[in-house]
Enzyme design. Structure first.
Site, short mmCIF file in Angstrom:
data_model
loop_
_atom_site.label_atom_id
_atom_site.label_comp_id
_atom_site.label_asym_id
_atom_site.label_seq_id
_atom_site.Cartn_x
_atom_site.Cartn_y
_atom_site.Cartn_z
N HIS A 129 -27.48 28.18 -6.74
CA HIS A 129 -27.59 29.19 -5.69
C HIS A 129 -28.42 28.60 -4.56
O HIS A 129 -29.47 28.00 -4.82
CB HIS A 129 -28.27 30.46 -6.22
CG HIS A 129 -28.52 31.47 -5.14
ND1 HIS A 129 -27.53 32.30 -4.64
CD2 HIS A 129 -29.65 31.76 -4.44
CE1 HIS A 129 -28.05 33.07 -3.70
NE2 HIS A 129 -29.33 32.76 -3.56
N GLY A 158 0.81 -1.22 0.00
CA GLY A 158 0.00 0.00 0.00
C GLY A 158 0.83 1.25 0.00
O GLY A 158 0.32 2.34 -0.23
N GLY A 159 2.13 1.14 0.28
CA GLY A 159 3.03 2.27 0.19
C GLY A 159 2.77 3.33 1.24
O GLY A 159 2.04 3.15 2.22
N THR A 160 3.40 4.49 1.01
CA THR A 160 3.30 5.60 1.97
C THR A 160 1.86 6.08 2.11
O THR A 160 1.39 6.35 3.21
CB THR A 160 4.20 6.76 1.51
OG1 THR A 160 5.56 6.33 1.52
CG2 THR A 160 4.05 7.97 2.44
#
Length: 455
Positions: A439, A36-38
């Protein structure tokens, strides 16, 4: 020597290269730290999960603004941490298990380095293993940069890899660095009760952001943190739990914990790239062409180890490109890094895409700037927001969008129409006038900034 058709070094975004279309090949994944890495384990995802909890805490603290009586009793740090990482650690193990059980992917859990062209040695718990491959993908990522005075001190420090898993927030936290990682983690720990000091060598925080964003954000957080700007740490002394940082002006900072968030470096220096014939830039990034090919035949690279834009969504896009190019060598794809959006999940949130005003000036580019305040749209009134704004930059005459910058609630979501317009070539006037803008939704601040260009 075991030979594979394909070896992927790194199981972060590198893991995304492999899908079922590779099932007929002999594939291997080498990962030394975590699947999964960093991003999954110590970056994008846990930091945003913690930042969201911090935002909830600050919303309760500020409830009186909206005539609501509420009291924040505590941020239950350990329960928060365990909830976040209980989920993410389970996802990591599920991803690892899925690869192991896939039937066509061999998983090597260790650190790899090149021993020759398309040859690797992997350090495993029971010794070294040599393998080779027809094709290799280098996706070994990066790591936090630790300044020399901190490393030389021998005293403990945290980085983004470790700090989110600590058992308790410190009473006094010193943060070294002023980029987005520093800003986000300072926000998390301040909400959890830490007193925060930020030491940054530049004169303002978030320096790469548009100058208006950087200036206003810096001023907004002065009341929350002790800012030591234009300063650098020369020595770190004291003892664990009672640190003393000496700055280059002779002043000192006392802290129970030191967080290093002073940038990241690619892991290219750990791979013996010279043996494979893989060139790097001066900053250590692997040199790749438009198709993610390195200077070595049959070797691709992706993600933080090579990209000039170190963001997860960029690494994922590059993984898609590499996956395609591995299977279709005569129909190569490429990734466009021209207008990559980015966000900072602080309070207020920040989002940006394209050129900043200082970029335009430095490059001698003519531009128009349109701005609008959250305070001037109805939903901004509902939020009692007095600081948020949107800035858009466009080319005079054509209205071609050059860049966009938002600071305020929902900024990472609000910027997406501008990202789409830049990607699809929609000019500012068309974007402002062709679609309906709801809006009183907060998107009106984007519409008004576009109209302010006067095109």
């Amino acid at each position: 020597m075991r030979h594979h058709d394909l070896v992927v070094i790194g199981a972060g975004s590198g893991n995304a290269v492999i899908d079922e279309s590779f099932a007929g090949l002999d594939v291997a994944v080498v990962e030394e730290k975590w699947f999964g890495g960093t991003c999954l384990n110590a970056g994008c995802i846990p930091s945003k999960m913690l930042a969201y909890a911090a935002h909830v805490a600050e919303t309760v603290r500020g409830a009186g603004t909206y005539d609501v009586d509420a009291e924040l009793r505590a941020v239950r740090w350990r329960e928060l941490r365990d909830r976040v990482f209980g989920r993410l650690d389970a996802d990591r193990e599920e991803g690892r298990r899925g690869r192991v059980e896939s039937g066509f992917v061999t998983v090597y859990e260790g650190r790899a380095h090149f021993t020759g062209p398309r040859q690797l040695r992997i350090g495993l718990p029971d010794g070294a293993l040599d393998i080779s491959a027809e094709q290799i993908v280098v996706a070994a990522g990066g790591r936090p940069l630790v300044p020399a005075p901190v490393a030389a001190s021998g005293l403990p420090y945290e980085t983004s890899d470790t700090v989110m898993r600590v058992d308790a927030p410190p009473r006094r936290l010193a943060v070294l660095g002023g980029g987005y990682i520093a800003a986000e983690l300072a926000e998390v720990f301040a909400a959890a009760g830490s007193s925060v000091v930020i030491v940054e060598k530049e004169d303002r925080l978030l320096g790469p952001q548009d100058e208006t964003v950087a200036e206003r954000f810096t001023e907004l957080v002065r009341s929350r943190y002790d800012l030591r700007l234009g300063r650098e740490v020369t020595t770190v002394g004291g003892r664990p739990g009672a640190l003393r940082l000496t700055l280059d002006d002779g002043s000192t900072v006392e802290a129970d914990m030191l967080l290093i968030a002073a940038g990241r470096v690619p892991n290219s220096d750990r791979l013996n790239l010279e043996a494979a014939g893989i060139r790097t830039h001066d900053d250590g990034r692997i040199v790749v062409d438009a198709h993610q090919r390195t200077t070595a035949d049959g070797v691709f690279a992706l993600g933080d180890i090579c990209t000039p834009v170190q963001l997860k969504h960029v690494a994922n896009r590059e993984a898609e490109v590499v996956s395609h190019n591995l299977r279709h060598p005569h129909d190569l794809a490429s990734a466009d890094h021209g207008n990559v959006p980015a966000a900072v999940f602080t309070r207020p949130q920040i989002a940006s895409v394209g050129a900043t005003e200082q970029d335009c000036r430095d490059r001698g580019v003519d531009y128009l700037a349109g701005t609008a305040r959250y305070a001037d749209v109805a939903y901004g009134w509902a939020m009692e927001d007095a600081t948020g704004f949107c800035k858009v930059l466009a080319e005079p005459g054509t209205g071609r969008l050059l860049g966009a910058h938002l600071m305020g609630p929902q900024a990472p979501t609000l910027i997406q129409p501008l990202v789409l317009a830049m990607a699809l070539g929609t000019d500012a006037s068309t974007l402002a006038r062709a679609p309906y803008w709801i809006h009183p939704a907060l998107t009106e601040v984007v519409e008004n900034a576009l109209l302010d260009l006067g095109l």
